[in-house]
Design a protein around this motif. Structure first.
Motif, PDB file in Angstrom:
ATOM      1  N   LEU A  10      30.090  43.768  48.338  1.00  0.00           N
ATOM      2  CA  LEU A  10      30.745  44.143  47.667  1.00  0.00           C
ATOM      3  C   LEU A  10      29.945  45.016  46.258  1.00  0.00           C
ATOM      4  CD1 LEU A  10      33.189  41.001  47.501  1.00  0.00           C
ATOM      5  CD2 LEU A  10      33.717  43.171  48.827  1.00  0.00           C
ATOM      6  N   VAL A  11      31.183  45.428  45.724  1.00  0.00           N
ATOM      7  CA  VAL A  11      31.165  46.164  44.683  1.00  0.00           C
ATOM      8  C   VAL A  11      32.319  46.352  43.681  1.00  0.00           C
ATOM      9  CG1 VAL A  11      29.834  48.430  42.885  1.00  0.00           C
ATOM     10  CG2 VAL A  11      28.705  47.441  45.077  1.00  0.00           C
ATOM     11  N   GLY A  12      32.070  44.995  42.387  1.00  0.00           N
ATOM     12  CA  GLY A  12      33.981  45.240  42.481  1.00  0.00           C
ATOM     13  C   GLY A  12      33.583  44.860  40.233  1.00  0.00           C
ATOM     14  N   ASN A  13      34.770  44.207  40.104  1.00  0.00           N
ATOM     15  CA  ASN A  13      35.068  43.146  38.402  1.00  0.00           C
ATOM     16  C   ASN A  13      35.460  42.402  38.778  1.00  0.00           C
ATOM     17  OD1 ASN A  13      35.231  47.143  38.425  1.00  0.00           O
ATOM     18  ND2 ASN A  13      34.602  46.356  37.018  1.00  0.00           N
ATOM     19  N   LEU A  14      35.418  41.203  38.376  1.00  0.00           N
ATOM     20  CA  LEU A  14      36.224  39.858  38.359  1.00  0.00           C
ATOM     21  C   LEU A  14      37.269  40.834  37.465  1.00  0.00           C
ATOM     22  CD1 LEU A  14      32.814  39.288  38.440  1.00  0.00           C
ATOM     23  CD2 LEU A  14      33.630  37.282  36.920  1.00  0.00           C
ATOM     24  N   GLY A  15      38.304  39.751  38.214  1.00  0.00           N
ATOM     25  CA  GLY A  15      39.862  39.332  38.006  1.00  0.00           C
ATOM     26  C   GLY A  15      39.817  38.682  36.519  1.00  0.00           C
ATOM     27  N   ALA A  16      39.072  37.502  36.643  1.00  0.00           N
ATOM     28  CA  ALA A  16      39.220  36.300  36.040  1.00  0.00           C
ATOM     29  C   ALA A  16      38.101  36.117  35.653  1.00  0.00           C
ATOM     30  CB  ALA A  16      39.723  35.179  36.582  1.00  0.00           C
ATOM     31  N   ASP A  17      37.643  35.574  34.319  1.00  0.00           N
ATOM     32  CA  ASP A  17      36.209  33.892  34.267  1.00  0.00           C
ATOM     33  C   ASP A  17      36.171  33.261  35.642  1.00  0.00           C
ATOM     34  OD1 ASP A  17      37.023  35.146  31.859  1.00  0.00           O
ATOM     35  OD2 ASP A  17      36.646  34.017  30.773  1.00  0.00           O
ATOM     36  N   PRO A  18      34.745  33.710  35.889  1.00  0.00           N
ATOM     37  CA  PRO A  18      34.805  32.250  36.994  1.00  0.00           C
ATOM     38  C   PRO A  18      34.544  31.163  36.986  1.00  0.00           C
ATOM     39  CG  PRO A  18      32.532  33.524  35.715  1.00  0.00           C
ATOM     40  CD  PRO A  18      33.715  33.581  34.839  1.00  0.00           C
ATOM     41  N   LYS A  19      35.002  30.086  37.792  1.00  0.00           N
ATOM     42  CA  LYS A  19      36.257  28.721  37.956  1.00  0.00           C
ATOM     43  C   LYS A  19      35.017  27.840  38.535  1.00  0.00           C
ATOM     44  CE  LYS A  19      40.433  30.425  38.748  1.00  0.00           C
ATOM     45  NZ  LYS A  19      41.390  30.803  38.997  1.00  0.00           N
ATOM     46  N   VAL A  20      33.876  26.873  37.075  1.00  0.00           N
ATOM     47  CA  VAL A  20      32.841  25.780  37.904  1.00  0.00           C
ATOM     48  C   VAL A  20      33.458  24.833  38.433  1.00  0.00           C
ATOM     49  CG1 VAL A  20      30.780  25.640  37.254  1.00  0.00           C
ATOM     50  CG2 VAL A  20      31.805  28.019  36.699  1.00  0.00           C
ATOM     51  N   SER A  21      33.035  24.320  39.884  1.00  0.00           N
ATOM     52  CA  SER A  21      33.511  23.343  39.397  1.00  0.00           C
ATOM     53  C   SER A  21      31.884  22.171  40.728  1.00  0.00           C
ATOM     54  CB  SER A  21      34.106  22.769  40.648  1.00  0.00           C
ATOM     55  OG  SER A  21      34.292  23.527  41.815  1.00  0.00           O
ATOM     56  N   LEU A  32      34.710  33.230  42.910  1.00  0.00           N
ATOM     57  CA  LEU A  32      35.345  34.345  42.249  1.00  0.00           C
ATOM     58  C   LEU A  32      36.233  35.180  42.116  1.00  0.00           C
ATOM     59  CD1 LEU A  32      31.599  35.457  41.206  1.00  0.00           C
ATOM     60  CD2 LEU A  32      33.008  34.454  39.752  1.00  0.00           C
ATOM     61  N   SER A  33      37.332  36.123  41.312  1.00  0.00           N
ATOM     62  CA  SER A  33      38.742  36.135  42.128  1.00  0.00           C
ATOM     63  C   SER A  33      37.879  38.274  41.540  1.00  0.00           C
ATOM     64  CB  SER A  33      39.763  36.939  41.672  1.00  0.00           C
ATOM     65  OG  SER A  33      40.754  37.389  42.244  1.00  0.00           O
ATOM     66  N   ILE A  34      36.870  38.799  43.051  1.00  0.00           N
ATOM     67  CA  ILE A  34      36.492  40.665  42.378  1.00  0.00           C
ATOM     68  C   ILE A  34      37.455  41.789  43.319  1.00  0.00           C
ATOM     69  CG2 ILE A  34      34.805  41.952  43.168  1.00  0.00           C
ATOM     70  CD1 ILE A  34      33.825  39.418  41.541  1.00  0.00           C
ATOM     71  N   ALA A  35      38.541  42.501  42.405  1.00  0.00           N
ATOM     72  CA  ALA A  35      39.142  43.451  42.647  1.00  0.00           C
ATOM     73  C   ALA A  35      37.701  44.672  43.069  1.00  0.00           C
ATOM     74  CB  ALA A  35      39.367  44.298  41.914  1.00  0.00           C
ATOM     75  N   THR A  36      37.998  45.346  44.106  1.00  0.00           N
ATOM     76  CA  THR A  36      37.481  46.458  44.516  1.00  0.00           C
ATOM     77  C   THR A  36      38.286  47.186  44.889  1.00  0.00           C
ATOM     78  OG1 THR A  36      38.008  46.030  46.954  1.00  0.00           O
ATOM     79  CG2 THR A  36      35.840  45.443  45.501  1.00  0.00           C
ATOM     80  N   SER A  37      38.288  48.669  44.311  1.00  0.00           N
ATOM     81  CA  SER A  37      39.811  50.081  44.484  1.00  0.00           C
ATOM     82  C   SER A  37      39.271  51.719  45.548  1.00  0.00           C
ATOM     83  CB  SER A  37      39.612  50.323  43.026  1.00  0.00           C
ATOM     84  OG  SER A  37      39.809  48.577  42.631  1.00  0.00           O
ATOM     85  N   ASP A  38      40.380  52.102  46.115  1.00  0.00           N
ATOM     86  CA  ASP A  38      40.270  52.984  46.669  1.00  0.00           C
ATOM     87  C   ASP A  38      40.475  54.018  45.942  1.00  0.00           C
ATOM     88  OD1 ASP A  38      38.090  51.591  48.597  1.00  0.00           O
ATOM     89  OD2 ASP A  38      39.988  51.387  49.743  1.00  0.00           O
TER      90      ASP A  38
END
Length: 156
Positions: A10-21, A32-38
């Motif tokens: 995947l090559v994309g952008n994070l939609g929110a800050d990472p959630k660490v647990s 992580l939530s990653i957005a990819t676009s076409d």
């Protein structure tokens, strides 16, 4: 036929800050939530179209989780390598649900920070983080062009 391959890139952008647990054993997990676009041009109307797909990513590799926690934030551009995994879970109403995620496991996968700023914190260039000897550490290799002084005897 050789076995099978389960690999996601995947090559994309994070939609929110990472959630660490953390697990009960103390291992770090990052979601992580990653957005990819076409992008394309509609043949009938000539109009530019765009479709965004969202991907759930879970990093189980402790070293990569540390890098993600420290350097990633909403909007960061990343390159990830992992594998698809579907898990079954039960919602609050007792219904079985399924979720498919991209998993970056303990002993494989990689994370490349594509929009690293030249603030000195990461050396300025893009940095590649891959497991080195499993979950015990990471190898930071700047993604630079090969050296011009390579002496090889390849005949083609």
């Amino acid at each position: 036929m050789a076995g099978s391959i389960n690999k996601v890139i995947l090559v994309g952008n994070l939609g929110a800050d990472p959630k660490v647990s953390n697990t009960a054993g103390g291992s770090k997990i990052v979601n992580l939530s990653i957005a990819t676009s076409d992008n394309w041009t509609d043949k009938n109307s000539g109009e530019r179209k765009e479709r965004t797909e969202w991907h759930r990513v879970v990093i189980f590799n402790t070293a990569l989780a540390n890098v993600a926690e420290r350097y990633l934030h909403k909007g960061s551009k990343v390159y990830l390598e992992g594998q698809l995994q579907t898990r079954k879970w039960e919602d609050n109403n007792g219904q079985e649900r399924y979720t498919t995620e991209v998993i970056v496991p303990n002993f494989s996968g990689s994370l490349v920070l594509l929009d690293a700023k030249g603030d000195g914190s990461m050396g300025g260039d893009n940095s590649v983080f891959t497991p080195a000897g499993g979950a015990s550490g990471w190898d930071s290799t700047p993604s630079a062009a090969p050296s011009a002084d390579l002496d090889d005897d390849i005949p083609f």
